[in-house]
Write an enzyme that holds these catalytic residues in place. Structure first.
Site, PDB file in Angstrom:
ATOM      1  N   GLU A 123    -118.676 -19.907 -44.002  1.00 17.13           N
ATOM      2  CA  GLU A 123    -118.600 -21.077 -43.120  1.00 17.13           C
ATOM      3  C   GLU A 123    -119.982 -21.721 -43.091  1.00 17.13           C
ATOM      4  OE1 GLU A 123    -115.793 -20.863 -39.576  1.00 17.13           O
ATOM      5  OE2 GLU A 123    -116.334 -18.773 -39.840  1.00 17.13           O
TER       6      GLU A 123
ATOM      7  N   HIS B 175    -117.661 -29.122 -32.823  1.00 17.69           N
ATOM      8  CA  HIS B 175    -117.173 -28.665 -34.127  1.00 17.69           C
ATOM      9  C   HIS B 175    -116.868 -29.904 -34.960  1.00 17.69           C
ATOM     10  CE1 HIS B 175    -114.829 -26.678 -37.202  1.00 17.69           C
ATOM     11  NE2 HIS B 175    -115.130 -25.501 -36.679  1.00 17.69           N
TER      12      HIS B 175
ATOM     13  N   ARG C 235    -123.288 -26.608 -38.347  1.00 17.02           N
ATOM     14  CA  ARG C 235    -122.361 -27.520 -37.668  1.00 17.02           C
ATOM     15  C   ARG C 235    -123.005 -28.751 -37.056  1.00 17.02           C
ATOM     16  NH1 ARG C 235    -118.530 -23.265 -34.690  1.00 17.02           N
ATOM     17  NH2 ARG C 235    -117.654 -22.698 -36.705  1.00 17.02           N
TER      18      ARG C 235
ATOM     19  N   HIS D 288    -116.758 -27.900 -28.528  1.00 13.57           N
ATOM     20  CA  HIS D 288    -116.256 -26.618 -29.026  1.00 13.57           C
ATOM     21  C   HIS D 288    -116.901 -25.410 -28.363  1.00 13.57           C
ATOM     22  CE1 HIS D 288    -114.497 -23.911 -31.953  1.00 13.57           C
ATOM     23  NE2 HIS D 288    -115.687 -23.487 -32.365  1.00 13.57           N
TER      24      HIS D 288
ATOM     25  N   ARG E 207    -125.180 -22.746 -32.566  1.00 13.75           N
ATOM     26  CA  ARG E 207    -124.648 -21.438 -32.980  1.00 13.75           C
ATOM     27  C   ARG E 207    -124.186 -21.458 -34.434  1.00 13.75           C
ATOM     28  NH1 ARG E 207    -119.237 -19.280 -33.074  1.00 13.75           N
ATOM     29  NH2 ARG E 207    -118.522 -21.249 -32.196  1.00 13.75           N
TER      30      ARG E 207
HETATM   31  P1  FAD Z   1    -112.733 -16.476 -23.388  1.00 11.48           P
HETATM   32  O1  FAD Z   1    -112.090 -15.836 -24.546  1.00 11.48           O
HETATM   33  O2  FAD Z   1    -112.601 -17.965 -23.297  1.00 11.48           O
HETATM   34  O3  FAD Z   1    -112.126 -15.854 -22.057  1.00 11.48           O
HETATM   35  C1  FAD Z   1    -112.484 -16.387 -20.796  1.00 11.48           C
HETATM   36  C2  FAD Z   1    -111.709 -15.649 -19.715  1.00 11.48           C
HETATM   37  O4  FAD Z   1    -112.266 -15.930 -18.440  1.00 11.48           O
HETATM   38  C3  FAD Z   1    -110.240 -16.035 -19.608  1.00 11.48           C
HETATM   39  O5  FAD Z   1    -109.492 -14.866 -19.363  1.00 11.48           O
HETATM   40  C4  FAD Z   1    -110.195 -16.916 -18.356  1.00 11.48           C
HETATM   41  O6  FAD Z   1    -108.937 -16.933 -17.698  1.00 11.48           O
HETATM   42  C5  FAD Z   1    -111.243 -16.225 -17.498  1.00 11.48           C
HETATM   43  N1  FAD Z   1    -111.839 -17.023 -16.430  1.00 11.48           N
HETATM   44  C6  FAD Z   1    -112.631 -18.118 -16.553  1.00 11.48           C
HETATM   45  N2  FAD Z   1    -113.035 -18.535 -15.336  1.00 11.48           N
HETATM   46  C7  FAD Z   1    -112.478 -17.691 -14.428  1.00 11.48           C
HETATM   47  C8  FAD Z   1    -112.516 -17.598 -13.011  1.00 11.48           C
HETATM   48  N3  FAD Z   1    -113.204 -18.467 -12.246  1.00 11.48           N
HETATM   49  N4  FAD Z   1    -111.818 -16.593 -12.397  1.00 11.48           N
HETATM   50  C9  FAD Z   1    -111.092 -15.721 -13.141  1.00 11.48           C
HETATM   51  N5  FAD Z   1    -111.027 -15.764 -14.485  1.00 11.48           N
HETATM   52  C10 FAD Z   1    -111.720 -16.727 -15.118  1.00 11.48           C
HETATM   53  N6  FAD Z   1    -115.889 -17.859 -32.625  1.00 11.48           N
HETATM   54  C11 FAD Z   1    -116.055 -17.041 -33.684  1.00 11.48           C
HETATM   55  O7  FAD Z   1    -116.957 -16.202 -33.674  1.00 11.48           O
HETATM   56  N7  FAD Z   1    -115.218 -17.127 -34.747  1.00 11.48           N
HETATM   57  C12 FAD Z   1    -114.196 -18.025 -34.819  1.00 11.48           C
HETATM   58  O8  FAD Z   1    -113.455 -18.061 -35.793  1.00 11.48           O
HETATM   59  C13 FAD Z   1    -114.021 -18.908 -33.720  1.00 11.48           C
HETATM   60  N8  FAD Z   1    -113.038 -19.854 -33.746  1.00 11.48           N
HETATM   61  C14 FAD Z   1    -112.818 -20.595 -32.612  1.00 11.48           C
HETATM   62  C15 FAD Z   1    -111.725 -21.455 -32.582  1.00 11.48           C
HETATM   63  C16 FAD Z   1    -111.419 -22.148 -31.423  1.00 11.48           C
HETATM   64  C17 FAD Z   1    -110.249 -23.092 -31.408  1.00 11.48           C
HETATM   65  C18 FAD Z   1    -112.237 -21.988 -30.269  1.00 11.48           C
HETATM   66  C19 FAD Z   1    -111.928 -22.730 -29.011  1.00 11.48           C
HETATM   67  C20 FAD Z   1    -113.339 -21.157 -30.313  1.00 11.48           C
HETATM   68  C21 FAD Z   1    -113.632 -20.445 -31.475  1.00 11.48           C
HETATM   69  N9  FAD Z   1    -114.716 -19.578 -31.524  1.00 11.48           N
HETATM   70  C22 FAD Z   1    -114.882 -18.766 -32.612  1.00 11.48           C
HETATM   71  C23 FAD Z   1    -115.518 -19.339 -30.339  1.00 11.48           C
HETATM   72  C24 FAD Z   1    -115.024 -18.059 -29.650  1.00 11.48           C
HETATM   73  O9  FAD Z   1    -113.632 -17.952 -29.825  1.00 11.48           O
HETATM   74  C25 FAD Z   1    -115.338 -18.058 -28.171  1.00 11.48           C
HETATM   75  O10 FAD Z   1    -116.678 -18.411 -27.950  1.00 11.48           O
HETATM   76  C26 FAD Z   1    -115.118 -16.656 -27.602  1.00 11.48           C
HETATM   77  O11 FAD Z   1    -113.806 -16.219 -27.912  1.00 11.48           O
HETATM   78  C27 FAD Z   1    -115.318 -16.662 -26.103  1.00 11.48           C
HETATM   79  O12 FAD Z   1    -114.935 -15.401 -25.617  1.00 11.48           O
HETATM   80  P2  FAD Z   1    -115.189 -15.067 -24.093  1.00 11.48           P
HETATM   81  O13 FAD Z   1    -114.674 -13.692 -23.891  1.00 11.48           O
HETATM   82  O14 FAD Z   1    -116.583 -15.374 -23.736  1.00 11.48           O
HETATM   83  O15 FAD Z   1    -114.282 -16.140 -23.293  1.00 11.48           O
HETATM   84  C1  SIN Z   2    -113.911 -22.163 -37.197  1.00  9.22           C
HETATM   85  O1  SIN Z   2    -113.049 -21.399 -37.620  1.00  9.22           O
HETATM   86  O2  SIN Z   2    -114.281 -23.182 -37.784  1.00  9.22           O
HETATM   87  C2  SIN Z   2    -114.543 -21.854 -35.878  1.00  9.22           C
HETATM   88  C3  SIN Z   2    -115.489 -20.736 -36.047  1.00  9.22           C
HETATM   89  C4  SIN Z   2    -116.458 -20.652 -34.896  1.00  9.22           C
HETATM   90  O3  SIN Z   2    -116.394 -21.425 -33.946  1.00  9.22           O
HETATM   91  O4  SIN Z   2    -117.317 -19.780 -34.974  1.00  9.22           O
END
Ligand code: FAD
Ligand code: SIN
Length: 523
Positions: free
Chosen positions: A131, A244, A292, A351, A386
């Site tokens: 990527e 993104h 990015r 993103h 990032r």
């Molecule tokens: P999240 O997975 O967003 O979880 C947040 C949690 O907090 C949820 O359960 C929510 O309900 C809870 N929450 C929030 N506020 C509250 C509150 N006030 N009270 C109670 N619960 C709450 N990263 C990569 O490394 N590789 C990839 O391929 C990639 N692809 C991506 C594709 C997309 C479409 C997106 C959107 C992001 C992508 N990313 C990728 C980024 C990555 O997925 C996220 O940064 C990461 O998953 C975030 O994980 P997290 O556990 O921090 O939060």
């Molecule tokens: C993607 O698959 O392009 C998203 C990956 C990322 O946000 O790290």
């Protein structure tokens, strides 16, 4: 967990560790604390699990350096660190980057031990993709472009016996008289309550819904950053919101929009404008696979030049597109596009938050007993931009470490006297107005004049008592938007994800992360 009833109409319960969030970071943290024998409660504000986390939607994969025996293109922790630091445009903490990157293979192996399956090129060898910003093929993936769903499924399964409370919104951190964390004020179907715990882990994810259109799920409203600021904690690097380059374009569509994974470019897809001209030619030596921030800025520049509403990702040259990228193929079909025959219309979309609550690489914050991990946290891993697929990696590694540190803290801490909290009063802007102003003034390209207009809109937000889930999210968005605007105003240069049209050059004298004091957020 010991349930008990409290006075003043507020329910009260107790656990050793409360984890706010059930994505990759929250679940990794909860499992680590649980394995150390602590009682753990997880909170998710979403009524159901499916599709409520950014984790679930992750496509491209997890960046990880495999041990020598598994690859032949000379990858190394040094190379991954160098790529991460280069993408971060001068603001990464190289020590933090190395610590997290070097622990990646162990963390992924642990996930495989829980049942995760990653795609293989030949039996026993993971298929590696590339990527933007990566000098090597080092991204493992699952289900082609459904990596997040596999990570979420695996962690959900591992945590199936844990106490997970859905439809529970964390409204405020509860501190004791010594300033240490002592629990969380929660809004649930049973009304307001306090979950008492001597360790609390914020794993609340990102803040994409500051904008009208985003790749993020509905709940990405910056809650953890707001909760931390309201508790007086420093936040940093919030001006660096990553757009993104390739979010599926559909004129006028708002809310969560499908992502078109960067891995398509890793497999040969090309970015072109409406006339078929390459978008990134001459912009960066890595072309369409530049970091990015570079690619998103190149697209914005081309759109400004041509007046077109979108550019196109031409993936027609990828032989096995539907099999290798089923998620993208399905999203295109839903939009009436056949990506094997037509270029895919795309625009940059909000993103990822590179900044957040300031922590060390074990998720520790400046408040005793409070930890943060995942997208909500700023460990120093991402700097001003990032590197792709470094987020799941960070969530797994730092989430697990934060859970271990929280478990240890819960065992040794002595709770102080708790002041009973009540429903807070906060400034609350209209979400539509806030998103319009953020989209117009704090997207890929910003100006001092535009940011001042944004601040005027946010400053006009009236204060009110937070009584509902929606009120709370709007208050969080308001506080975080103020912090983003303040950080963007203060950075009078262009660096990483932060482009100022009025300060287009990078200023070497501003090669540092600014920490915002909570008052700046108008909380
Ligand atoms: P999240 O997975 O967003 O979880 C947040 C949690 O907090 C949820 O359960 C929510 O309900 C809870 N929450 C929030 N506020 C509250 C509150 N006030 N009270 C109670 N619960 C709450 N990263 C990569 O490394 N590789 C990839 O391929 C990639 N692809 C991506 C594709 C997309 C479409 C997106 C959107 C992001 C992508 N990313 C990728 C980024 C990555 O997925 C996220 O940064 C990461 O998953 C975030 O994980 P997290 O556990 O921090 O939060
Ligand atoms: C993607 O698959 O392009 C998203 C990956 C990322 O946000 O790290």
């Amino acid at each position: 967990m010991n349930p008990s009833c409290g006075g003043a109409g507020i329910w009260r319960q107790r656990a050793d560790v409360v984890v706010v969030g059930t994505g990759v970071a929250g679940l990794a943290a909860a499992l680590a604390a649980h394995r150390r024998g602590r009682s753990v409660v997880l909170l998710s504000k979403a009524p159901q699990g499916e599709g409520s986390t950014a984790t679930f939607y992750a496509q491209g994969g997890i960046a990880v350096v495999l041990p020598d025996a598994f690859h032949d293109d000379g990858d190394s922790v040094d190379a991954h660190v160098a790529d991460t630091v280069a993408a971060g445009a001068g603001l990464c903490d190289p020590v933090a980057v190395r610590s997290i990157v070097a622990d990646g293979y162990r963390a992924v192996t642990e996930l495989v031990g829980e049942g995760a399956h990653f795609d293989e090129s030949t039996p026993g060898h993971w298929s590696l993709t590339r990527e933007g910003g990566h000098s090597r093929r080092r991204i493992i993936h699952s289900g082609g472009d459904a990596t997040g769903a596999e990570v979420q499924r695996t962690l959900n399964h591992a945590a199936a016996t844990l106490d997970i409370r859905r439809d529970h919104v964390a409204l405020e951190l509860v501190l004791d008289d010594a300033g240490a964390v002592s629990g969380v004020l929660v809004l649930s179907g049973d009304g307001l309550g306090v979950l008492h715990a001597s360790s609390v882990i914020l794993a609340t994810g990102g803040l994409g819904h500051l904008y009208q259109a985003t790749t993020n799920p509905d709940g990405s409203t910056g809650d953890g950053v707001a909760l931390a600021m309201w508790a007086g904690l420093p936040v940093s690097d919030l001006e660096f919101i990553q757009f993104h380059p390739t979010m599926l374009f559909d004129q006028g569509s708002t809310g969560r929009r499908p992502l078109i994974t960067e891995a398509l470019r890793g497999e040969g897809a090309k970015l072109v404008d409406a006339r078929g001209n390459p978008v990134t030619a001459g912009v960066h030596p890595m072309g369409d696979l530049a970091p990015r921030d570079v690619v998103a800025a190149a697209i914005e520049a081309r759109l400004a030049e041509t007046g077109d509403p979108c550019v196109f990702l031409d993936a027609r040259g990828i032989a096995d597109l539907p099999a290798r990228f089923p998620t993208v193929t399905a999203a295109c079909h839903d939009a009436g596009i056949d990506p094997t025959r037509q270029p895919i219309p795309v625009v940059p979309g909000a993103h990822y938050s590179c900044g957040g609550v300031v922590t060390d690489v074990h998720g520790r914050t400046a408040i005793d007993g409070l930890f943060a991990a995942g997208e909500v946290a700023r460990t120093g891993m991402h700097g001003a931009n990032r590197l792709a697929s470094n987020s799941l990696l960070e969530g797994l590694v730092v989430g697990g470490r934060a859970g271990a540190a929280a478990a240890e803290h819960a065992q040794t801490s002595r709770p102080g006297r708790v002041v009973t909290p009540s429903a807070p009063q906060r400034p609350v802007a209209s979400r539509a107005e806030l998103q319009r102003a953020m989209t117009r003034h704090a997207s890929v390209v910003r100006t001092g004049t535009g940011l001042a207009e944004l601040v005027d809109v946010l400053d006009a937000a009236p204060a009110r008592t937070i009584k509902s889930h929606r009120d709370f999210e709007d208050a969080a968005l308001t506080a975080v938007a103020k912090a983003v605007a303040a950080a963007a105003q203060a950075r009078t240069e262009s660096r990483g994800c932060h482009h100022r049209a009025d300060f287009p050059a990078t200023d070497p004298a501003q090669a540092f992360s600014r920490t915002l004091v909570p008052e700046v957020a108008g909380s």
